[in-house]
Design an enzyme around this catalytic site. Structure first.
Site, PDB file in Angstrom:
ATOM      1  N   LYS A  13       0.834  -1.212   0.000  1.00 47.92           N
ATOM      2  CA  LYS A  13       0.000   0.000   0.000  1.00 47.92           C
ATOM      3  C   LYS A  13       0.869   1.263   0.000  1.00 47.92           C
ATOM      4  O   LYS A  13       0.615   2.190  -0.758  1.00 47.92           O
ATOM      5  CB  LYS A  13      -0.919   0.032   1.241  1.00 47.92           C
ATOM      6  CG  LYS A  13      -1.901  -1.127   1.302  1.00 47.92           C
ATOM      7  CD  LYS A  13      -2.896  -0.951   2.442  1.00 47.92           C
ATOM      8  CE  LYS A  13      -2.261  -1.001   3.815  1.00 47.92           C
ATOM      9  NZ  LYS A  13      -1.757  -2.337   4.220  1.00 47.92           N
ATOM     10  N   ARG A  88      -9.748   0.821   8.908  1.00 48.83           N
ATOM     11  CA  ARG A  88      -9.308  -0.536   9.192  1.00 48.83           C
ATOM     12  C   ARG A  88     -10.390  -1.345   9.901  1.00 48.83           C
ATOM     13  O   ARG A  88     -10.178  -2.515  10.202  1.00 48.83           O
ATOM     14  CB  ARG A  88      -8.095  -0.475  10.108  1.00 48.83           C
ATOM     15  CG  ARG A  88      -6.796  -0.972   9.488  1.00 48.83           C
ATOM     16  CD  ARG A  88      -5.745  -0.837  10.572  1.00 48.83           C
ATOM     17  NE  ARG A  88      -4.506  -1.481  10.298  1.00 48.83           N
ATOM     18  CZ  ARG A  88      -3.471  -0.900   9.688  1.00 48.83           C
ATOM     19  NH1 ARG A  88      -3.578   0.299   9.201  1.00 48.83           N
ATOM     20  NH2 ARG A  88      -2.332  -1.553   9.564  1.00 48.83           N
ATOM     21  N   ARG A 127      11.814  -8.014   4.265  1.00 46.79           N
ATOM     22  CA  ARG A 127      12.006  -6.584   4.545  1.00 46.79           C
ATOM     23  C   ARG A 127      12.730  -6.414   5.884  1.00 46.79           C
ATOM     24  O   ARG A 127      13.650  -5.610   6.007  1.00 46.79           O
ATOM     25  CB  ARG A 127      10.636  -5.891   4.585  1.00 46.79           C
ATOM     26  CG  ARG A 127      10.700  -4.389   4.747  1.00 46.79           C
ATOM     27  CD  ARG A 127       9.337  -3.749   4.574  1.00 46.79           C
ATOM     28  NE  ARG A 127       8.489  -3.904   5.756  1.00 46.79           N
ATOM     29  CZ  ARG A 127       7.198  -3.568   5.807  1.00 46.79           C
ATOM     30  NH1 ARG A 127       6.591  -3.101   4.736  1.00 46.79           N
ATOM     31  NH2 ARG A 127       6.503  -3.728   6.910  1.00 46.79           N
ATOM     32  N   ARG A 139      10.868  -1.239  12.865  1.00 46.20           N
ATOM     33  CA  ARG A 139       9.663  -0.799  13.557  1.00 46.20           C
ATOM     34  C   ARG A 139       9.439  -1.716  14.749  1.00 46.20           C
ATOM     35  O   ARG A 139       9.809  -2.890  14.712  1.00 46.20           O
ATOM     36  CB  ARG A 139       8.467  -0.924  12.594  1.00 46.20           C
ATOM     37  CG  ARG A 139       8.253   0.306  11.764  1.00 46.20           C
ATOM     38  CD  ARG A 139       7.283   0.093  10.646  1.00 46.20           C
ATOM     39  NE  ARG A 139       6.062  -0.607  11.015  1.00 46.20           N
ATOM     40  CZ  ARG A 139       5.052  -0.796  10.175  1.00 46.20           C
ATOM     41  NH1 ARG A 139       5.129  -0.321   8.940  1.00 46.20           N
ATOM     42  NH2 ARG A 139       3.981  -1.435  10.554  1.00 46.20           N
ATOM     43  N   ARG A 150      -0.876  -8.680  13.473  1.00 44.81           N
ATOM     44  CA  ARG A 150      -1.319  -7.708  12.473  1.00 44.81           C
ATOM     45  C   ARG A 150      -2.155  -8.403  11.397  1.00 44.81           C
ATOM     46  O   ARG A 150      -3.175  -7.875  10.953  1.00 44.81           O
ATOM     47  CB  ARG A 150      -0.120  -6.979  11.854  1.00 44.81           C
ATOM     48  CG  ARG A 150       0.394  -5.850  12.731  1.00 44.81           C
ATOM     49  CD  ARG A 150       1.876  -5.574  12.556  1.00 44.81           C
ATOM     50  NE  ARG A 150       2.218  -5.079  11.234  1.00 44.81           N
ATOM     51  CZ  ARG A 150       3.465  -5.063  10.743  1.00 44.81           C
ATOM     52  NH1 ARG A 150       4.462  -5.520  11.466  1.00 44.81           N
ATOM     53  NH2 ARG A 150       3.685  -4.586   9.548  1.00 44.81           N
TER      54      ARG A 150
HETATM   55  P1  ADP Z   1       1.061  -2.263   8.289  1.00 50.35           P
HETATM   56  O1  ADP Z   1       2.408  -2.186   7.635  1.00 50.35           O
HETATM   57  O2  ADP Z   1       0.956  -3.387   9.259  1.00 50.35           O
HETATM   58  O3  ADP Z   1      -0.068  -2.201   7.331  1.00 50.35           O
HETATM   59  P2  ADP Z   1       0.659   0.493   9.371  1.00 50.35           P
HETATM   60  O4  ADP Z   1       1.905   1.289   9.276  1.00 50.35           O
HETATM   61  O5  ADP Z   1      -0.452   0.881   8.458  1.00 50.35           O
HETATM   62  O6  ADP Z   1       0.997  -1.040   9.273  1.00 50.35           O
HETATM   63  O7  ADP Z   1       0.095   0.523  10.874  1.00 50.35           O
HETATM   64  C1  ADP Z   1       0.892   0.100  11.964  1.00 50.35           C
HETATM   65  C2  ADP Z   1       0.057  -0.006  13.248  1.00 50.35           C
HETATM   66  O8  ADP Z   1      -0.556   1.261  13.527  1.00 50.35           O
HETATM   67  C3  ADP Z   1      -1.123  -0.978  13.206  1.00 50.35           C
HETATM   68  O9  ADP Z   1      -0.744  -2.311  13.464  1.00 50.35           O
HETATM   69  C4  ADP Z   1      -2.026  -0.385  14.290  1.00 50.35           C
HETATM   70  O10 ADP Z   1      -1.563  -0.694  15.582  1.00 50.35           O
HETATM   71  C5  ADP Z   1      -1.861   1.101  14.083  1.00 50.35           C
HETATM   72  N1  ADP Z   1      -2.855   1.634  13.131  1.00 50.35           N
HETATM   73  C6  ADP Z   1      -2.583   2.203  11.915  1.00 50.35           C
HETATM   74  N2  ADP Z   1      -3.716   2.573  11.304  1.00 50.35           N
HETATM   75  C7  ADP Z   1      -4.735   2.218  12.135  1.00 50.35           C
HETATM   76  C8  ADP Z   1      -6.147   2.304  12.086  1.00 50.35           C
HETATM   77  N3  ADP Z   1      -6.773   2.837  11.016  1.00 50.35           N
HETATM   78  N4  ADP Z   1      -6.868   1.827  13.130  1.00 50.35           N
HETATM   79  C9  ADP Z   1      -6.282   1.300  14.200  1.00 50.35           C
HETATM   80  N5  ADP Z   1      -4.950   1.164  14.322  1.00 50.35           N
HETATM   81  C10 ADP Z   1      -4.178   1.620  13.308  1.00 50.35           C
END
Ligand code: ADP
Length: 200
Positions: A13, A88, A127, A139, A150
């Site tokens: 994404k 989400r 990664r 991270r 996740r």
């Molecule tokens: P990923 O690479 O897992 O898609 P993101 O960078 O989008 O991760 O998000 C990392 C973390 O931030 C998620 O696992 C969650 O804890 C939190 N987070 C991000 N966006 C949301 C959301 N829309 N609702 C709830 N938690 C979120």
């Protein structure tokens, strides 16, 4: 143009969002990036989100919805935006509907990046290995345990959004397993064919 990119962790994404930013001059709104910035800055939101994120669980809807509402009200989001990592959950999607409705805005498209879960795990593991080899900081949630969480959160809480947007007629699915360039081209084709929201 206002878009949502939907897909599990590691689906690409962020990569595709950056491409669309360059192409269309709209902003990428990544809730993951915004939350990580809040954690790094030690804000009250960051303090609430820190441990939840490290475990790979979802931050409560009210926190994330408030962050996005503030962000889409900024002048640079006027021209359009790509939501990456939001919504989400179904309640987040409903809150987004209300936010857009209040501003008389609409979504142009929801793009689902379809990927195979087995390959996904390998991608994220690669990664992590590459970043470790380069000596880059990882991270807090880039470890096997948090990654499983996740994916679980995606399956249970986010995947239902696919049916949610399919019902609205805004969902478009793209093969996320193809080469980066090919995925980008497929997304552009979808956008070219999608009826602009203002005509609906
Ligand atoms: P990923 O690479 O897992 O898609 P993101 O960078 O989008 O991760 O998000 C990392 C973390 O931030 C998620 O696992 C969650 O804890 C939190 N987070 C991000 N966006 C949301 C959301 N829309 N609702 C709830 N938690 C979120």
């Amino acid at each position: 143009m206002r878009l949502i990119l939907l897909g599990p962790p590691g689906a690409g994404k962020g990569t595709q969002a950056k491409h669309l930013v360059d192409k269309f001059g709209i902003v990428q709104l990544s809730t993951g990036d915004m939350l990580r910035a809040a954690v790094a800055a030690g804000t009250p939101v960051g303090q609430r989100a820190k441990d939840i994120m490290a475990r790979g669980e979802l931050v409560p809807d009210d926190i994330v919805v408030a962050i996005v509402a503030d962000r889409i009200a900024q002048p640079d989001a006027k021209k359009g935006f790509i939501l990456d990592g939001f919504p989400r959950t179904v309640p987040q999607a409903e809150a987004l509907d209300r936010m857009l409705h209040q501003r008389a805005l609409d979504l142009d498209a929801v793009i689902e990046l379809k990927v195979d879960e087995g390959i996904l795990l390998k991608r994220v593991e690669k990664r992590i290995a590459d970043m470790t080899a380069r000596g880059e900081p990882l991270r807090a949630d880039d470890n096997a345990e948090a990654l499983h969480k996740r994916l679980e959160a995606y399956r249970a809480q986010t995947a239902p959004l696919i049916a949610f947007y399919a019902r609205k007629g805004t969902l478009h699915s793209v093969d996320g397993m193809a080469e980066i360039e090919d995925v980008a081209n497929a997304i552009e084709r979808v956008l070219a064919a999608a009826e602009p929201a203002e005509n609906r």
